[in-house]
Design an enzyme around this catalytic site. Structure first.
Site, PDB file in Angstrom:
ATOM      1  N   TYR A 104      -0.741 -13.103   5.048  1.00 50.97           N
ATOM      2  CA  TYR A 104      -1.080 -13.805   3.802  1.00 50.97           C
ATOM      3  C   TYR A 104      -0.492 -15.203   3.796  1.00 50.97           C
ATOM      4  CZ  TYR A 104      -1.186 -14.951  -1.189  1.00 50.97           C
ATOM      5  OH  TYR A 104      -1.392 -15.579  -2.406  1.00 50.97           O
ATOM      6  N   SER A 110      -1.100 -21.108  -2.288  1.00 50.63           N
ATOM      7  CA  SER A 110       0.120 -20.411  -2.723  1.00 50.63           C
ATOM      8  C   SER A 110       1.327 -21.164  -2.179  1.00 50.63           C
ATOM      9  CB  SER A 110       0.136 -18.985  -2.165  1.00 50.63           C
ATOM     10  OG  SER A 110       1.397 -18.384  -2.402  1.00 50.63           O
TER      11      SER A 110
HETATM   12  N1  LIG Z   1      -0.697 -13.820  -8.729  1.00 50.45           N
HETATM   13  C1  LIG Z   1       0.098 -14.589  -8.011  1.00 50.45           C
HETATM   14  O1  LIG Z   1       1.360 -14.550  -8.122  1.00 50.45           O
HETATM   15  C2  LIG Z   1      -0.470 -15.586  -7.040  1.00 50.45           C
HETATM   16  C3  LIG Z   1       0.402 -16.499  -6.438  1.00 50.45           C
HETATM   17  C4  LIG Z   1      -0.091 -17.425  -5.545  1.00 50.45           C
HETATM   18  C5  LIG Z   1      -1.451 -17.448  -5.266  1.00 50.45           C
HETATM   19  N2  LIG Z   1      -2.283 -16.551  -5.844  1.00 50.45           N
HETATM   20  C6  LIG Z   1      -3.693 -16.629  -5.487  1.00 50.45           C
HETATM   21  O2  LIG Z   1      -4.495 -16.657  -6.636  1.00 50.45           O
HETATM   22  C7  LIG Z   1      -5.764 -16.069  -6.364  1.00 50.45           C
HETATM   23  C8  LIG Z   1      -6.080 -15.061  -7.464  1.00 50.45           C
HETATM   24  O3  LIG Z   1      -5.042 -14.096  -7.519  1.00 50.45           O
HETATM   25  P1  LIG Z   1      -4.777 -13.210  -8.817  1.00 50.45           P
HETATM   26  O4  LIG Z   1      -3.331 -12.932  -8.833  1.00 50.45           O
HETATM   27  O5  LIG Z   1      -5.424 -13.827 -10.002  1.00 50.45           O
HETATM   28  O6  LIG Z   1      -5.527 -11.875  -8.368  1.00 50.45           O
HETATM   29  P2  LIG Z   1      -6.358 -10.760  -9.170  1.00 50.45           P
HETATM   30  O7  LIG Z   1      -5.978 -10.707 -10.603  1.00 50.45           O
HETATM   31  O8  LIG Z   1      -6.240  -9.535  -8.338  1.00 50.45           O
HETATM   32  O9  LIG Z   1      -7.874 -11.316  -9.071  1.00 50.45           O
HETATM   33  C9  LIG Z   1      -8.505 -11.458  -7.853  1.00 50.45           C
HETATM   34  C10 LIG Z   1      -9.962 -11.803  -8.099  1.00 50.45           C
HETATM   35  O10 LIG Z   1     -10.598 -12.077  -6.844  1.00 50.45           O
HETATM   36  C11 LIG Z   1     -11.723 -11.213  -6.693  1.00 50.45           C
HETATM   37  N3  LIG Z   1     -11.914 -10.953  -5.261  1.00 50.45           N
HETATM   38  C12 LIG Z   1     -11.104 -10.288  -4.395  1.00 50.45           C
HETATM   39  N4  LIG Z   1     -11.653 -10.256  -3.172  1.00 50.45           N
HETATM   40  C13 LIG Z   1     -12.827 -10.919  -3.251  1.00 50.45           C
HETATM   41  C14 LIG Z   1     -13.856 -11.231  -2.334  1.00 50.45           C
HETATM   42  N5  LIG Z   1     -13.788 -10.833  -1.050  1.00 50.45           N
HETATM   43  N6  LIG Z   1     -14.924 -11.937  -2.761  1.00 50.45           N
HETATM   44  C15 LIG Z   1     -15.015 -12.343  -4.051  1.00 50.45           C
HETATM   45  N7  LIG Z   1     -14.083 -12.082  -4.962  1.00 50.45           N
HETATM   46  C16 LIG Z   1     -13.003 -11.384  -4.579  1.00 50.45           C
HETATM   47  C17 LIG Z   1     -11.367  -9.980  -7.516  1.00 50.45           C
HETATM   48  O11 LIG Z   1     -12.505  -9.224  -7.919  1.00 50.45           O
HETATM   49  P3  LIG Z   1     -13.095  -8.019  -6.979  1.00 50.45           P
HETATM   50  O12 LIG Z   1     -11.935  -7.173  -6.575  1.00 50.45           O
HETATM   51  O13 LIG Z   1     -14.088  -7.336  -7.844  1.00 50.45           O
HETATM   52  O14 LIG Z   1     -13.750  -8.705  -5.829  1.00 50.45           O
HETATM   53  C18 LIG Z   1     -10.740 -10.669  -8.726  1.00 50.45           C
HETATM   54  O15 LIG Z   1     -11.750 -11.196  -9.565  1.00 50.45           O
HETATM   55  C19 LIG Z   1      -5.666 -15.487  -4.958  1.00 50.45           C
HETATM   56  O16 LIG Z   1      -6.249 -16.382  -4.031  1.00 50.45           O
HETATM   57  C20 LIG Z   1      -4.172 -15.422  -4.695  1.00 50.45           C
HETATM   58  O17 LIG Z   1      -3.848 -15.547  -3.329  1.00 50.45           O
HETATM   59  C21 LIG Z   1      -1.835 -15.618  -6.729  1.00 50.45           C
END
Ligand SMILES: NC(=O)c1ccc[n+]([C@@H]2O[C@H](COP(=O)([O-])OP(=O)(O)OC[C@H]3O[C@@H](n4cnc5c(N)ncnc54)[C@H](OP(=O)(O)O)[C@@H]3O)[C@@H](O)[C@H]2O)c1
Length: 240
Positions: A151, A138
């Site tokens: 985070y 991130s």
């Molecule tokens: N969205 C943003 O603005 C943003 C910005 C920077 C970085 N990121 C990074 O991108 C990644 C994905 O984020 P997203 O926004 O796409 O989130 P999201 O839509 O909430 O998806 C998160 C995914 O991770 C899974 N997950 C959560 N905890 C887990 C665990 N302990 N083991 C295995 N799977 C797990 C969730 O499924 P379950 O809940 O069923 O496990 C889901 O499939 C994260 O690492 C986040 O830090 C996101």
């Protein structure tokens, strides 16, 4: 022969878009999540030959070992690991009590240790294919910003882990993609921040999961790239 990719947290948002992009590129994609098994099976049902869902919480070493066993037994190889699963909670940075020990531990065990455990467990398989790891970090790990201090610190740790693993893993390319604000279920209610990004970022919008997946696929296939952290944020970090 089709390449094999493993995407953690592949049932939603950036992970799901990455699963779909790799699938379109012709990979066989194994993807995991900790809870959303029904969503995972629904996604996999679109193409059972090339999509496979497995429940695996990245904080559970036994479940990681089970995924490895399935990979070895059914495919015998691994070409790409995308460490996408992550966790956060919104805690204002000046709310020191809100950043509880429990929150620090949960965020660190998922974001940092989860990535460490999968990367080290799958290293030998990846090395055998001269494969690649892509960590989803991130811009919160590049600037003093993000949903909470734990985070942000976890993502800074992951950026550094990316460089350290790249330097230490033989024949495996290790890179990170560091997204800015991306429209996923995770950020659904962050309208004020979205508005700020629209005003400040040179590209005048927040990102889509597909914006990130596109870069993940490029980085995964970039044959001489390793140890890099690539911000994909519409230029936001140029301004903050
Ligand atoms: N969205 C943003 O603005 C943003 C910005 C920077 C970085 N990121 C990074 O991108 C990644 C994905 O984020 P997203 O926004 O796409 O989130 P999201 O839509 O909430 O998806 C998160 C995914 O991770 C899974 N997950 C959560 N905890 C887990 C665990 N302990 N083991 C295995 N799977 C797990 C969730 O499924 P379950 O809940 O069923 O496990 C889901 O499939 C994260 O690492 C986040 O830090 C996101």
């Amino acid at each position: 022969m089709k390449k094999i990719a493993l995407v953690t947290g592949g049932t939603s948002g950036i992970g799901l878009a990455t699963v779909e992009a790799l699938h379109r590129k012709g990979y066989i994609v194994i993807f995991t999540s900790s809870k959303s098994a029904a969503a995972g099976e629904q996604i996999a049902s679109q193409d059972r030959e090339s999509l496979r869902y497995l429940t695996c919480d990245v904080t559970n070493k036994e479940q990681i070992a089970n995924v490895k066993e399935t990979l070895v037994e059914h495919y015998g190889r691994l070409d790409l690991l995308v460490n996408n699963a992550g966790y956060t909670e919104v805690v204002p940075h000046s709310d020191f009590e809100g950043a509880t020990d429990e929150l620090w531990m949960k965020i660190f065990s998922t974001n940092v240790m989860g990535t460490w455990w999968t990367s080290t467990n799958f290293y030998e398989l990846l090395r055998a294919q001269s494969g690649a790891i892509v960590n989803i970090t991130s811009i919160a790990g590049l600037r003093p910003m993000g949903s909470s201090i734990p985070y942000s610190v976890s993502k800074a740790a992951l950026n550094q882990m990316t460089r350290l693993l790249a330097a230490s893993m033989e024949s495996v390319r290790v890179n990170a993609v560091a997204p800015g604000l991306i429209d996923t279920p995770w950020t659904e209610s962050w309208d004020q921040l979205r508005e700020n990004v629209r005003k400040v970022a040179p590209l005048r919008r927040s990102g889509t999961p597909e914006d990130i997946a596109q870069v993940v696929v490029s980085v995964a296939e970039a044959s001489y790239l390793t140890g890099e952290v690539i911000a994909v944020d519409g230029g936001l970090t140029l301004k903050v």
